[in-house]
Every structure is written in structure tokens, then in C-alpha cells.
Design a protein around this motif. Sequence first.
Motif, PDB file in Angstrom:
ATOM      1  N   GLY A  89       0.396  -1.270  -0.342  1.00  0.00           N
ATOM      2  CA  GLY A  89       0.192   0.056  -0.022  1.00  0.00           C
ATOM      3  C   GLY A  89       0.935   1.484  -0.022  1.00  0.00           C
ATOM      4  O   GLY A  89       2.044   0.844   0.959  1.00  0.00           O
ATOM      5  N   TYR A 106      -2.716   3.772  -3.976  1.00  0.00           N
ATOM      6  CA  TYR A 106      -2.291   2.239  -4.590  1.00  0.00           C
ATOM      7  C   TYR A 106      -2.724   1.270  -3.604  1.00  0.00           C
ATOM      8  O   TYR A 106      -1.945   1.473  -2.282  1.00  0.00           O
ATOM      9  CB  TYR A 106      -1.072   2.487  -4.843  1.00  0.00           C
ATOM     10  CG  TYR A 106      -1.293   4.008  -5.627  1.00  0.00           C
ATOM     11  CD1 TYR A 106      -1.230   3.875  -7.115  1.00  0.00           C
ATOM     12  CD2 TYR A 106       0.148   5.398  -4.999  1.00  0.00           C
ATOM     13  CE1 TYR A 106      -0.876   5.393  -8.132  1.00  0.00           C
ATOM     14  CE2 TYR A 106      -0.847   6.179  -5.804  1.00  0.00           C
ATOM     15  CZ  TYR A 106      -0.598   6.279  -7.517  1.00  0.00           C
ATOM     16  OH  TYR A 106      -0.035   7.123  -8.460  1.00  0.00           O
ATOM     17  N   GLY A 107      -2.650   0.129  -3.983  1.00  0.00           N
ATOM     18  CA  GLY A 107      -2.844  -0.910  -3.205  1.00  0.00           C
ATOM     19  C   GLY A 107      -3.797  -0.736  -2.367  1.00  0.00           C
ATOM     20  O   GLY A 107      -5.471   0.029  -2.309  1.00  0.00           O
ATOM     21  N   HIS A 108      -4.239  -1.895  -0.933  1.00  0.00           N
ATOM     22  CA  HIS A 108      -4.651  -1.984  -0.077  1.00  0.00           C
ATOM     23  C   HIS A 108      -4.677  -0.849   1.150  1.00  0.00           C
ATOM     24  O   HIS A 108      -3.328  -1.529   1.713  1.00  0.00           O
ATOM     25  CB  HIS A 108      -5.455  -3.508  -0.171  1.00  0.00           C
ATOM     26  CG  HIS A 108      -5.450  -3.831  -0.890  1.00  0.00           C
ATOM     27  ND1 HIS A 108      -4.813  -3.824  -2.519  1.00  0.00           N
ATOM     28  CD2 HIS A 108      -7.463  -3.900  -2.268  1.00  0.00           C
ATOM     29  CE1 HIS A 108      -5.850  -4.332  -3.270  1.00  0.00           C
ATOM     30  NE2 HIS A 108      -7.512  -4.265  -2.964  1.00  0.00           N
ATOM     31  N   SER A 109      -5.627  -0.589   2.212  1.00  0.00           N
ATOM     32  CA  SER A 109      -5.289  -0.171   3.106  1.00  0.00           C
ATOM     33  C   SER A 109      -5.844  -1.625   4.496  1.00  0.00           C
ATOM     34  O   SER A 109      -5.076  -1.852   5.833  1.00  0.00           O
ATOM     35  CB  SER A 109      -6.389   0.453   3.892  1.00  0.00           C
ATOM     36  OG  SER A 109      -7.219   0.564   4.036  1.00  0.00           O
ATOM     37  N   PRO A 116      -9.383  -0.039  -0.543  1.00  0.00           N
ATOM     38  CA  PRO A 116      -8.411   0.315  -1.341  1.00  0.00           C
ATOM     39  C   PRO A 116      -7.651   1.371  -0.466  1.00  0.00           C
ATOM     40  O   PRO A 116      -8.598   2.273   0.109  1.00  0.00           O
ATOM     41  CB  PRO A 116      -9.059   0.585  -2.484  1.00  0.00           C
ATOM     42  CG  PRO A 116     -10.880   1.078  -1.626  1.00  0.00           C
ATOM     43  CD  PRO A 116     -10.936  -0.184  -1.466  1.00  0.00           C
ATOM     44  N   ILE A 117      -7.070   2.261  -0.566  1.00  0.00           N
ATOM     45  CA  ILE A 117      -6.594   3.162  -0.115  1.00  0.00           C
ATOM     46  C   ILE A 117      -6.751   4.170  -0.748  1.00  0.00           C
ATOM     47  O   ILE A 117      -7.180   4.567  -2.184  1.00  0.00           O
ATOM     48  CB  ILE A 117      -4.744   3.726  -0.267  1.00  0.00           C
ATOM     49  CG1 ILE A 117      -3.903   2.273   0.170  1.00  0.00           C
ATOM     50  CG2 ILE A 117      -4.129   4.398   0.120  1.00  0.00           C
ATOM     51  CD1 ILE A 117      -3.982   2.091   1.578  1.00  0.00           C
ATOM     52  N   SER A 122      -7.489   8.218   4.533  1.00  0.00           N
ATOM     53  CA  SER A 122      -6.169   6.836   5.064  1.00  0.00           C
ATOM     54  C   SER A 122      -5.762   7.206   5.711  1.00  0.00           C
ATOM     55  O   SER A 122      -4.779   7.811   5.209  1.00  0.00           O
ATOM     56  CB  SER A 122      -5.726   5.588   3.549  1.00  0.00           C
ATOM     57  OG  SER A 122      -7.109   5.088   3.074  1.00  0.00           O
ATOM     58  N   VAL A 275      -4.784   2.356   8.526  1.00  0.00           N
ATOM     59  CA  VAL A 275      -4.033   1.407   7.147  1.00  0.00           C
ATOM     60  C   VAL A 275      -3.299   0.810   7.942  1.00  0.00           C
ATOM     61  O   VAL A 275      -2.059   0.574   9.082  1.00  0.00           O
ATOM     62  CB  VAL A 275      -3.021   2.278   6.072  1.00  0.00           C
ATOM     63  CG1 VAL A 275      -2.183   1.239   5.665  1.00  0.00           C
ATOM     64  CG2 VAL A 275      -3.666   3.621   4.850  1.00  0.00           C
ATOM     65  N   SER A 393       3.119   1.322   3.005  1.00  0.00           N
ATOM     66  CA  SER A 393       2.935   0.849   4.478  1.00  0.00           C
ATOM     67  C   SER A 393       3.369  -0.917   4.185  1.00  0.00           C
ATOM     68  O   SER A 393       2.790  -2.167   4.980  1.00  0.00           O
ATOM     69  CB  SER A 393       1.338  -0.089   3.612  1.00  0.00           C
ATOM     70  OG  SER A 393       1.098  -0.225   3.171  1.00  0.00           O
TER      71      SER A 393
END
Length: 666
Positions: A89, A106-109, A116-117, A122, A275, A393
Motif C-alpha cells: 500500500g 495505491y494498493g490496499h489499507s 483500497p487506499i 486513509s 492503514v 505501508s
Amino acid sequence: MSTTKMFTFPDLRKKKFVAGLLLLSFLVIGIGSSFFWVQEPVSAAASETTSQQAVKPDEAPGDLNNSAEVEAFVNKEMKSSMDLFKIPGAVISIVKDNKLLFAQGYGHSNIEKNVPIDPETSLFRIASTTKLFTWTAVMQLVEQGKLDLDTDVNKYLKTVKIPDTYKQPITLRHLLTHTAGFEEGGVGYQITTDPKKLPVSISDTLSKHMLARIRPPGEKVSYSNYGASLAGLIVEEVSGVPYDDYIQKNIFEPLDMKYATVKEPIPASLDPYKVLGYASENGSFVSKPPTFEGGFRPAGSGSVSALDMAHFMMAHLNEGRYENKQILKPETAKLMHSTAFQFDKRLPGIDLGFFELNVNGHRLISHGGADTLFSTELYLVPDKQIGIFVSYSGGDGGVAAEGMLQAFFDHYFPAPEVKLPPMPANIAEIIGKYAGSYKFTRRNYSDIDKFYGFMTEMNISISDNKLAIGQGEEQMLYVPIGQDLFQQVGGPHQIGFRTNASGEVTEMMFDFLTFLPLERAHLIDETKFWFPLLGSSIVLFIVGLIGFAFRIRAVNKMEAPQKRAAWLSAATAVWGLITCILIVTFIMNMDTLERLSHISISVKLVLVMPIIFVGLTVAMILSAIMAWRDKYWNVFMRVYYTLVVLAAMALSLFFYHWNLLGWQFG
């Protein structure tokens, strides 16, 4: 419209080497092999192109006024780095001319829940970047006349008093420039992963874990979490408002930072937006518990969204103003962004809370932060009215951030070609004095923390009439371009040195690590002193034990004093070898989280062993005296017995010097 060229992270191993230094600066104690800790190598397929070729000479620089081009460029860079460095993330926000230029997540929390972020909501842990809130708060009170930058901090402290180790008092200017002269510490108490231990008083924490003053203030830079926390306590005690509430009321609220907090744990209202931090295990990302700063939160407890950090950047770039709110007067903001301490006038310095960088000829002021799971960087470019905030992250976020910044400047503000001057005929004579071992000024002297700095040293050697740092593909070479000043070959960085009145080199500094200079190491602090000594001791122990095993029947037939002496030697050797193995197993190999969060029972038990070993060594010394006086055995045996005694004394000296005798916890 100029074309978008994706940054390929050229000279990747060298960038990883540089980013490793940056990451180390935000950890309390670094531990390494021959230089620093060795990170997993990245794909050897990385480009051989130098970073200054991200934009070819015949290409026009990118256009920051073209939002579509900016979006395409940044997206490619971010996604490329996340794939390359295994980052789950990330988020970025860029401001220009008091407006938001770009923001994207970008990516995930939360990978498990597929969240998603979101750059607006976030909350990323920003670690030491939190210090910018603390320094801004200090400057608010300075402009109100409640604080003075050059007054003894003890005047403002009510619950903690700094000892008068030196005649010069510590001032807020020293705290903001990290020149207060504190040693570094943190083993066992710097962070926690247990929210049940919160909240924690800043005052109680700083009193309980007070660090020693090891040098006069204003003399050298040594990045200090303790100093920043002390500044936060001053904000709390002078304003009469708890630190967390002060930051919320005087910074977050005026800047409309709705998704920002320095409270720990994150307030319930913001918890859904946090996150998660991830570690890569067996090819997949595994969430790990967050770390908390507790009483050190003015140094690193912030959790903030990228858009909220955009507001903060705009305020600092716009003379302390965001929209219709003024958090700093223009003259205060200007003072805060001006150079306040310099290692060398030719190199970037330190402002009141910000660290200076020189990227492609442009002056940046910046601050970053890293914990075990997150890496963050904030960059301001005053002459271009640009601010960049980027946070990751997990994975090699420090490498990604350094690469992102360089790619951005190479694309939009490409550097002129660096032309190195011709080398003088006596080059070998000129550079020879700079070779040697160096230790960070940021280290510990008083507690067990000192041991974790045992292998953290930088070795500078000479290679082909150039200064060489690192080894193999990570090696960087430097050539002289001025008195005590060196330029990287094929790269943008510089190193400055300081010498004393006799011309001896005493300190060095990288231009990208203004807050973390190094000192010439004393022989007794160098691995080249201890490794041969320890190696010889271990060999003598092992050889002695082998001889003892082969002669055990003869030993048992000796007279009682001689037999006791022989058994004592064997017991000392066995105990010494086991102690060394356990020291490495339980203490040296503790990861950062384990090392900084608690002292385990196993560590405490292991630390009993060096004490017993010293007792055995004293007994052996007495036994050796008797062996020579009463002529035990033959001369060869007595000489070897004495050598084992000396080996035991060397190992005892090692335990003593590196604070492994007893429970020396901060």
C-alpha cells in the motif's frame, strides 16, 4: 506534450545502499554486518543507467502544468516501485503554487477486507515525520513570546529537569537542530505494541528514561527522539494543554486536517480509516500489529492522510497560511525554513526542524520517518512552491521514496551534467587520511543499547585513487572537488569531512544525511580491534578444551591444586563459548520491534552469564599466579594456561566495554 518516461530505478543496488542509510536514521539503533544490515538483494535485472539519465538530453522536461501528464508519470512510477519493492500500500500527494496538483492511493489499507487506499481518508503512520508538527507547535509559542529559542529549556520544564553536565545549557534551538548533545537510547522501552499500556505520560517517560548528555550543546548534530519528545513536553507544560490536544487544536483544526491524529491508539472515530502495516512472508503479505510511541509520541505518533498532509505542506509553503487560516506568521515560517546549523557551508544544513537536501541543484527542506512497517517522506521545494508527501505501508518503502523523488526531479527538473575536475598528481597523498572507520554520532554510551552499535560502522577505503564506500555492486566511489569535499562518481551525492587543528580527520557527513554525521572511530570501538581478539580467544578456548578432553585422565591424576586449575580452565572456556553463542542468539539477533519494545526474561537470564564469566576469569587469574609460583606442570602448559587466561580477560573486557555486564537498561 513531452513524453512520459518511466523511472527504472537505475543503479538499484546503490540506491538500496543509500536508502538503507536513510532508513537507519529513523531507527534508534542500527545493527549491521561489515557496514550496515544487509537487505535482501533485488533483481539483478535492474538498469545500469545512471539516475541522471531519466530524461535524455534531447528530451524536454515534463510539464507540471499538464495534469494528465503528471498523473500518468506519477502513477507509472508509484506502481513500478510497488511491484519492484513488494509494497502492499502507498499514497502520494503533490502540491504546487498553493494548490493540490495530484493525489492518489495505491494498493490496499486492508488486504483481507479488500479496502483500497484513499488519499483523502486513509491514515498512514508517519513515524518521525510527526516531529514537524512538534516543531511547528514550538515555533507558534516562540512567536507568541511564550518561548525563546536561546533560553535554557529547564526554565520551561516543570516536571523534568535536564542535568547541568556542561556549563552550556540546552536550548530549544539545540533541540530543533538536534545539537543538544544527548546520547541515543531506546532498547526495551522506545515503542510498544500493547494498546493496554496507553496512554502514557510524556513527562513520566522522559524522567524514567532520561538520556545522558555526552557532548556540549551546539557542537555536533545527533538526531534525537528524546530531544523532540522533550520539545513536545515543553509545548504541553508552557501552553497548559496536553500535547495531543494542542496539535489537534492549533495545527489540525486550522488546516482542516480531519483525518489526522497524534493520539495513540487512533481515536475510535478514525479507526476505520487506519492503514494496516504488512510484512512479506512466504510470498504473501501478512498484517502486523501497529507500534505505539507512548511517552515519545511528539517524536513519532502521527497518523495522517495524504490530503491532510497536503494542507500542511501548503501552509508551510505559503508563509504559514492555508486558505484563510494562519498557523505561523510569515517571518516565523521564514525563520523555520532558514539554515540554522551547518556541518559545512558547501553542503545542505539543518533548519529549525527541517533537513535540507540538494536535488538536481534545487534546495529542498524535508523530513521523513520510518518504523517497522511504514516509511514516509515529506519534501518541500520553496523556490518552486512544490511539496511532495509519500508514504508506504510495507516493503522497501525507503528505497521507493528516494527513487520517486529522484525520478520526479530527473523528469521535471533534470540536473546539469556533473563535470569532475582533473585529479591532482598527488591524489594518493591527499585522500589517504580520510580512509578508516567511522561511527554515527547518534549512538549510545551508557546502556545495553551500546552493544547494538558494535557492528554499525562505516569503513572508507581507497580504490583506484578514490574513496570507496561499501562493497561489490553497492560500492560508491568519491573523488575530491575541494578541501575536505568529495563528489560521487556517476552520482549526485557529496561527502564533507572535518579536520582538527592538526589536520586529522574527525568527522564526515553525507549531503543526504545532514541529521546523521559520523565521527572517526576510536580503535577500541572498531570491529577490526575486537574481531581478531574475540576470534583468538574462541580458538584458544576450543583448542584448550580439545586438549583437556584428550588429557582428562591425566588431569584427574594430578594433585588437587593442579587438577582444580585445569578444571577451572575448562569450565571457563565452556562458559565463555556458551555465553558468546547465547549473546548472539538472544541479544544480537533480536529484530527491531523486539529490541525496542521490551526486555524478555530470556535476555535478562542470558545477561547473568557474562557476570559469572568475569567471576571465573578472576579465579583463573589467581590460579595462573599460583601455577607460576608453585610451578604447576611444565613451562609450555603454564604458558598455554596463561594464554587462556588472557583470552578470558579479553572476552571480559568485551562484555564490559559493550555494556553487557549486568542489566544496564535505559
